[in-house]
Write an enzyme that holds these catalytic residues in place. Structure first.
Site, PDB file in Angstrom:
ATOM      1  N   SER A  96       0.848  -1.189   0.000  1.00  0.00           N
ATOM      2  CA  SER A  96       0.000   0.000   0.000  1.00  0.00           C
ATOM      3  C   SER A  96       0.889   1.247   0.000  1.00  0.00           C
ATOM      4  O   SER A  96       1.742   1.387  -0.859  1.00  0.00           O
ATOM      5  CB  SER A  96      -0.963  -0.028   1.190  1.00  0.00           C
ATOM      6  OG  SER A  96      -2.017   0.884   1.018  1.00  0.00           O
ATOM      7  N   GLU A 187      -1.233  -2.633  -8.335  1.00  0.00           N
ATOM      8  CA  GLU A 187      -2.399  -3.098  -7.597  1.00  0.00           C
ATOM      9  C   GLU A 187      -3.055  -1.892  -6.939  1.00  0.00           C
ATOM     10  O   GLU A 187      -2.415  -0.858  -6.737  1.00  0.00           O
ATOM     11  CB  GLU A 187      -2.009  -4.147  -6.547  1.00  0.00           C
ATOM     12  CG  GLU A 187      -1.003  -3.673  -5.508  1.00  0.00           C
ATOM     13  CD  GLU A 187      -1.622  -2.981  -4.294  1.00  0.00           C
ATOM     14  OE1 GLU A 187      -2.844  -3.126  -4.084  1.00  0.00           O
ATOM     15  OE2 GLU A 187      -0.891  -2.282  -3.577  1.00  0.00           O
ATOM     16  N   HIS A 257      -4.320  -5.651  -2.122  1.00  0.00           N
ATOM     17  CA  HIS A 257      -5.251  -5.444  -1.025  1.00  0.00           C
ATOM     18  C   HIS A 257      -6.263  -6.585  -0.963  1.00  0.00           C
ATOM     19  O   HIS A 257      -6.432  -7.345  -1.899  1.00  0.00           O
ATOM     20  CB  HIS A 257      -5.984  -4.115  -1.201  1.00  0.00           C
ATOM     21  CG  HIS A 257      -5.142  -2.918  -0.900  1.00  0.00           C
ATOM     22  ND1 HIS A 257      -4.180  -2.451  -1.767  1.00  0.00           N
ATOM     23  CD2 HIS A 257      -5.111  -2.093   0.166  1.00  0.00           C
ATOM     24  CE1 HIS A 257      -3.592  -1.384  -1.249  1.00  0.00           C
ATOM     25  NE2 HIS A 257      -4.144  -1.144  -0.072  1.00  0.00           N
TER      26      HIS A 257
END
Length: 286
Positions: A96, A187, A257
């Site tokens: 992230s 992502e 995620h």
């Protein structure tokens, strides 16, 4: 119920990660400011940076592991003690917003890291293998994944660089490493809409940041399944934007995620093959 729910969550995360590492027979040290909070971030910049640099400077520390996603990590990415990292390289584990640290460490030091975390047995086992094995790994596409429909056929080799799409796009002009000759891994989760994804990809394209990219590997994009905006889906955005690059695109990698994802080395040499539906990556540690 009194107290700060965020503090309880941070404490629980730290205990869980510590328990996992100690279960592997390792010694886990928790940073002095690991449980801090400053606004929506995990502590003040200088305190977070101090913990990070202490870990990179300590010869007894062999890996640096983020307990959560690291909101605001971009604020300290340029102030890492890169000399200490070069003198004693050790992998960073996180995903992230931690992508900002991965990008900075790759740009400044060529340091390989791991896109992953330790929440969930599947994720923990995948991360353990990457940290404690010197063998390459091969990830296979999930044929049921939405992003498979965005594939562009081909076989290509290059160093694997990337992570969270938004964090990569926001690094344009402020420290994004050269992506020429690399396979770009992307992502994201649907806290954003199709227009945001389009703008982020377009920013990377128009800035010239994707010139020389050899291929693109797509991880998880949870929340976009079945999501339609004025007749377009995420696949349409990928076909329009990534298809213009003229390079192979592999979809369906179970990394990113969402619950219990796999982990992935960032930095090492990799081979992307859409015919076999695989991404093979050399180890992040030697």
């Amino acid at each position: 119920m009194g107290g700060d729910p965020g503090a309880l969550t941070r404490s629980s995360d730290a205990r869980r990660v510590r328990a996992v590492l100690e279960g592997w027979g390792l010694v886990a040290e928790v940073g002095a400011h690991a449980l801090d909070q400053w606004g929506y971030m995990a502590g003040r910049d200088q305190d977070r940076l101090s913990d990070l640099n202490d870990a990179f400077r300590d010869p007894g520390v062999r890996a640096v592991i983020a307990t959560r996603g690291g909101a605001g990590a971009y604020r300290i990415a340029d102030e890492i003690d890169f000399a200490a990292v070069r003198a004693d390289p050790k992998p960073m584990v996180g995903f992230s917003d931690i992508t900002a640290l991965h990008l900075s460490l790759w740009r400044q030091c060529g340091l390989a890291g791991i896109h992953g975390f330790l929440a969930g047995s599947r994720s923990a086992n995948a991360t353990r293998r990457l940290l404690m094995s010197s063998e390459s790994i091969t990830l296979h596409r999930d044929p049921r994944a939405m992003t498979v429909a965005a594939e562009v056929p081909g076989i290509v080799a290059g160093n694997l660089v990337g992570g969270n799409l938004g964090t990569i796009a926001h690094a344009v002009g402020v420290g994004l490493p050269s992506l020429a000759g690399t396979i770009l891994f992307l992502e994201a989760e649907r806290t954003i809409g199709l227009g945001h994804v389009d703008r982020q990809l377009t920013q990377l394209i128009r800035s010239g940041s994707l010139q020389g990219v050899r291929g693109v590997a797509l991880g998880r994009f949870p929340g976009f399944e079945g999501y339609i905006d004025r007749e377009w889906t995420l696949v349409d955005v990928f076909k329009d934007r990534l298809g213009s690059l003229g390079v192979p695109v592999l979809g369906g990698l179970d990394v990113g995620h969402g619950p219990d994802p796999l982990s992935l080395p960032l930095g090492p040499a990799a081979v992307l093959d859409t015919e076999s539906g695989t991404l093979t990556v050399e180890p992040a540690v030697s």
